[in-house]
Design an enzyme around this catalytic site. Sequence first.
Site, PDB file in Angstrom:
ATOM      1  N   ASN A 115      41.721  47.654  38.115  1.00  0.00           N
ATOM      2  CA  ASN A 115      40.606  46.693  38.003  1.00  0.00           C
ATOM      3  C   ASN A 115      39.998  46.413  39.370  1.00  0.00           C
ATOM      4  O   ASN A 115      38.779  46.311  39.505  1.00  0.00           O
ATOM      5  CB  ASN A 115      41.090  45.388  37.359  1.00  0.00           C
ATOM      6  CG  ASN A 115      41.099  45.475  35.840  1.00  0.00           C
ATOM      7  OD1 ASN A 115      40.043  45.494  35.210  1.00  0.00           O
ATOM      8  ND2 ASN A 115      42.285  45.555  35.256  1.00  0.00           N
ATOM      9  N   MET A 170      50.334  39.071  38.728  1.00  0.00           N
ATOM     10  CA  MET A 170      51.287  38.791  37.663  1.00  0.00           C
ATOM     11  C   MET A 170      52.066  37.492  37.871  1.00  0.00           C
ATOM     12  O   MET A 170      53.286  37.463  37.674  1.00  0.00           O
ATOM     13  CB  MET A 170      52.248  39.983  37.511  1.00  0.00           C
ATOM     14  CG  MET A 170      51.526  41.217  37.047  1.00  0.00           C
ATOM     15  SD  MET A 170      50.527  40.878  35.568  1.00  0.00           S
ATOM     16  CE  MET A 170      50.222  42.517  34.974  1.00  0.00           C
ATOM     17  N   ARG A 171      51.359  36.460  38.285  1.00  0.00           N
ATOM     18  CA  ARG A 171      51.991  35.151  38.462  1.00  0.00           C
ATOM     19  C   ARG A 171      51.076  34.078  37.913  1.00  0.00           C
ATOM     20  O   ARG A 171      49.852  34.267  37.892  1.00  0.00           O
ATOM     21  CB  ARG A 171      52.228  34.850  39.947  1.00  0.00           C
ATOM     22  CG  ARG A 171      53.262  35.727  40.545  1.00  0.00           C
ATOM     23  CD  ARG A 171      53.438  35.469  42.021  1.00  0.00           C
ATOM     24  NE  ARG A 171      54.369  36.451  42.525  1.00  0.00           N
ATOM     25  CZ  ARG A 171      55.687  36.330  42.466  1.00  0.00           C
ATOM     26  NH1 ARG A 171      56.239  35.236  41.982  1.00  0.00           N
ATOM     27  NH2 ARG A 171      56.473  37.295  42.908  1.00  0.00           N
ATOM     28  N   HIS A 199      42.594  39.235  31.354  1.00  0.00           N
ATOM     29  CA  HIS A 199      43.809  39.260  30.536  1.00  0.00           C
ATOM     30  C   HIS A 199      43.636  40.309  29.433  1.00  0.00           C
ATOM     31  O   HIS A 199      42.591  40.353  28.778  1.00  0.00           O
ATOM     32  CB  HIS A 199      44.062  37.876  29.934  1.00  0.00           C
ATOM     33  CG  HIS A 199      45.319  37.840  29.130  1.00  0.00           C
ATOM     34  ND1 HIS A 199      46.579  37.846  29.715  1.00  0.00           N
ATOM     35  CD2 HIS A 199      45.532  37.860  27.795  1.00  0.00           C
ATOM     36  CE1 HIS A 199      47.495  37.855  28.771  1.00  0.00           C
ATOM     37  NE2 HIS A 199      46.891  37.861  27.599  1.00  0.00           N
TER      38      HIS A 199
HETATM   39  C1  GAR Z   1      45.550  44.865  33.442  1.00  0.00           C
HETATM   40  O1  GAR Z   1      45.676  45.383  32.145  1.00  0.00           O
HETATM   41  C2  GAR Z   1      45.333  43.368  33.414  1.00  0.00           C
HETATM   42  O2  GAR Z   1      44.560  42.942  32.311  1.00  0.00           O
HETATM   43  C3  GAR Z   1      46.751  42.872  33.281  1.00  0.00           C
HETATM   44  O3  GAR Z   1      47.501  43.709  34.116  1.00  0.00           O
HETATM   45  C4  GAR Z   1      46.869  44.978  34.203  1.00  0.00           C
HETATM   46  C5  GAR Z   1      46.654  45.296  35.663  1.00  0.00           C
HETATM   47  O4  GAR Z   1      46.198  46.603  35.805  1.00  0.00           O
HETATM   48  N1  GAR Z   1      46.857  41.510  33.673  1.00  0.00           N
HETATM   49  C6  GAR Z   1      47.700  40.662  33.118  1.00  0.00           C
HETATM   50  O5  GAR Z   1      48.460  40.964  32.212  1.00  0.00           O
HETATM   51  C7  GAR Z   1      47.642  39.253  33.696  1.00  0.00           C
HETATM   52  N2  GAR Z   1      48.473  38.386  32.932  1.00  0.00           N
HETATM   53  P1  GAR Z   1      45.531  47.067  37.156  1.00  0.00           P
HETATM   54  O6  GAR Z   1      46.522  46.694  38.269  1.00  0.00           O
HETATM   55  O7  GAR Z   1      45.406  48.557  37.023  1.00  0.00           O
HETATM   56  O8  GAR Z   1      44.220  46.380  37.297  1.00  0.00           O
END
Ligand code: GAR
Length: 218
Positions: free
Chosen positions: A17, A93-94, A112
């Site tokens: 992202n 992730m926090r 999310h």
């Molecule tokens: C993504 O799918 C995002 O939506 C999720 O982690 C992934 C990160 O991917 N986020 C969560 O679950 C937040 N609670 P990335 O590091 O490739 O962007």
Amino acid sequence: MSDLMNIGVLASGRGSNFQSIIDNIEAGHIKAVISVLITDNPDAYAIERCRKHNIESLVLKPGDFPDRNRYYSGVADELVKRGVGLVVLAGFMRVVGKALIDIFPNRIMNIHPALLPSFPGLHGQKQAVDYGVKLAGCTVHFVDEGVDTGPIIIQAAVPAYHDDTEDSLSERILRKEHLVFPYAIRLFTENRIKVNGRKVIVDGNREDQSMINPPGIK
Ligand code: GAR
């Protein structure tokens, strides 16, 4: 001094992202500058992306601070120092602490991988697969003190199939994440987002605020 908005990104892992945001800025679709990436994980691939794109990265680990509150005020200090106007959580992730939220009210955006308020917290995609939903997706929202409870900016839906695995559904959702997150950031930097309680009001085309792709009846 440029008058572009400074964005601070928080990420814990691979940072796809984060990459989609970088790409949209470099393509001129978002008029902003990424001032810093802050990560809680020294092994995050997001750091490598910073090297490739000449973006400053900072590793701030909660364990190096006396408590959670001081961790988040430490993060806030670094962002404030760089004149950040929008904080973007790109796979961070926090659960963000009050010390940071208070400094950036309705100025922290999270992505999310579920259609909130369904399946908040960790492993949103697995929760959706296990539940057997037929529609899944992702949500961009402002961050409040709850877990994925803040005002919703934009959502995108994808079909979920009976034989989906966590991986196959995650991949389908991720493709939408890479579209809606930069889009929401662009709206913000163009000052087209207002928040009224739980409701986010976007100045612009209604249809652009929800991206739904049902297959339809042929
Ligand atoms: C993504 O799918 C995002 O939506 C999720 O982690 C992934 C990160 O991917 N986020 C969560 O679950 C937040 N609670 P990335 O590091 O490739 O962007």
